[in-house]
Write a protein that holds these residues in place. Structure first.
Motif, PDB file in Angstrom:
ATOM      1  N   VAL A 108       0.845  -1.200   0.000  1.00 18.71           N
ATOM      2  CA  VAL A 108       0.000   0.000   0.000  1.00 18.71           C
ATOM      3  C   VAL A 108       0.877   1.245   0.000  1.00 18.71           C
ATOM      4  O   VAL A 108       0.634   2.185  -0.757  1.00 18.71           O
ATOM      5  N   LEU A 109       1.915   1.258   0.810  1.00 16.59           N
ATOM      6  CA  LEU A 109       2.834   2.397   0.855  1.00 16.59           C
ATOM      7  C   LEU A 109       3.464   2.653  -0.520  1.00 16.59           C
ATOM      8  O   LEU A 109       3.608   3.798  -0.939  1.00 16.59           O
ATOM      9  N   ALA A 110       3.796   1.601  -1.230  1.00 15.64           N
ATOM     10  CA  ALA A 110       4.430   1.723  -2.544  1.00 15.64           C
ATOM     11  C   ALA A 110       3.517   2.392  -3.571  1.00 15.64           C
ATOM     12  O   ALA A 110       3.998   2.940  -4.570  1.00 15.64           O
ATOM     13  N   ARG A 117       5.470   9.634  -0.230  1.00 17.50           N
ATOM     14  CA  ARG A 117       6.332   8.752   0.561  1.00 17.50           C
ATOM     15  C   ARG A 117       7.441   9.552   1.240  1.00 17.50           C
ATOM     16  O   ARG A 117       7.766   9.314   2.400  1.00 17.50           O
ATOM     17  N   GLU A 118       8.026  10.511   0.520  1.00 15.55           N
ATOM     18  CA  GLU A 118       9.084  11.344   1.098  1.00 15.55           C
ATOM     19  C   GLU A 118       8.554  12.181   2.254  1.00 15.55           C
ATOM     20  O   GLU A 118       9.225  12.344   3.268  1.00 15.55           O
ATOM     21  N   GLN A 119       7.335  12.691   2.122  1.00 11.99           N
ATOM     22  CA  GLN A 119       6.739  13.465   3.210  1.00 11.99           C
ATOM     23  C   GLN A 119       6.519  12.593   4.453  1.00 11.99           C
ATOM     24  O   GLN A 119       6.800  13.018   5.570  1.00 11.99           O
ATOM     25  N   LEU A 120       6.062  11.367   4.249  1.00  8.39           N
ATOM     26  CA  LEU A 120       5.884  10.461   5.361  1.00  8.39           C
ATOM     27  C   LEU A 120       7.234  10.116   5.999  1.00  8.39           C
ATOM     28  O   LEU A 120       7.354  10.103   7.224  1.00  8.39           O
ATOM     29  N   GLN A 121       8.245   9.861   5.185  1.00  5.22           N
ATOM     30  CA  GLN A 121       9.563   9.517   5.684  1.00  5.22           C
ATOM     31  C   GLN A 121      10.150  10.615   6.564  1.00  5.22           C
ATOM     32  O   GLN A 121      10.832  10.335   7.539  1.00  5.22           O
ATOM     33  N   ARG A 122       9.883  11.855   6.196  1.00  5.41           N
ATOM     34  CA  ARG A 122      10.393  12.972   6.975  1.00  5.41           C
ATOM     35  C   ARG A 122       9.927  12.909   8.424  1.00  5.41           C
ATOM     36  O   ARG A 122      10.658  13.264   9.340  1.00  5.41           O
ATOM     37  N   PHE A 123       8.698  12.444   8.623  1.00  7.42           N
ATOM     38  CA  PHE A 123       8.152  12.361   9.963  1.00  7.42           C
ATOM     39  C   PHE A 123       8.682  11.155  10.736  1.00  7.42           C
ATOM     40  O   PHE A 123       8.668  11.141  11.943  1.00  7.42           O
TER      41      PHE A 123
END
Length: 125
Positions: A108-110, A117-123
């Motif tokens: 689902v993430l993919a 995805r980059e915005q989520l990774q930042r958190f």
């Protein structure tokens, strides 16, 4: 054993970054989501019919159904992309179930855009 497995699945699902696990009244199911996108469903009651439904690679889903009697095409889902697993069975270990849950989450993430995805990774970092 079944109650512990059922709880472990929910706890692990809720521990994944940005995942939410809650009882969804309109579907009468425990719903696992990532930013509004479903990655798993779990029976709301614990009995010998309790199931975990997960997203998977279509080819891998077919292989798993051939190998394990407890894995069936996704209940009320797209049979190509989803499998339902009977939790009462001991064919799969808890660890294997959690790995499959994580794989469903990652599928689902993919599907999110690179930017999302980059915005989520930042958190996460």
């Amino acid at each position: 054993m079944l109650k512990e497995r059922w709880k472990k699945i929910q706890t692990y699902g809720a521990s994944l970054p940005f995942a939410k696990v809650y009882y969804r009244e309109d579907w009468e199911v425990i719903y696992f989501e990532l930013q509004g996108k479903m990655f798993a469903l779990l029976s709301p009651t614990i009995d010998d019919q309790s199931q975990l439904t997960l997203k998977g690679n279509p080819q891998k889903n077919e292989e798993l159904r051939e190998i394990y009697e407890s894995i069936k095409p996704g209940y009320h889902m797209n049979k190509k992309h989803w499998n339902s697993i009977v939790l009462q069975s001991d064919e799969l270990s808890d660890e294997e179930l959690l790995q499959m849950l994580r794989a469903s989450y990652q599928l689902v993430l993919a599907k999110f855009s690179k930017r999302e995805r980059e915005q989520l990774q930042r958190f996460v970092e």
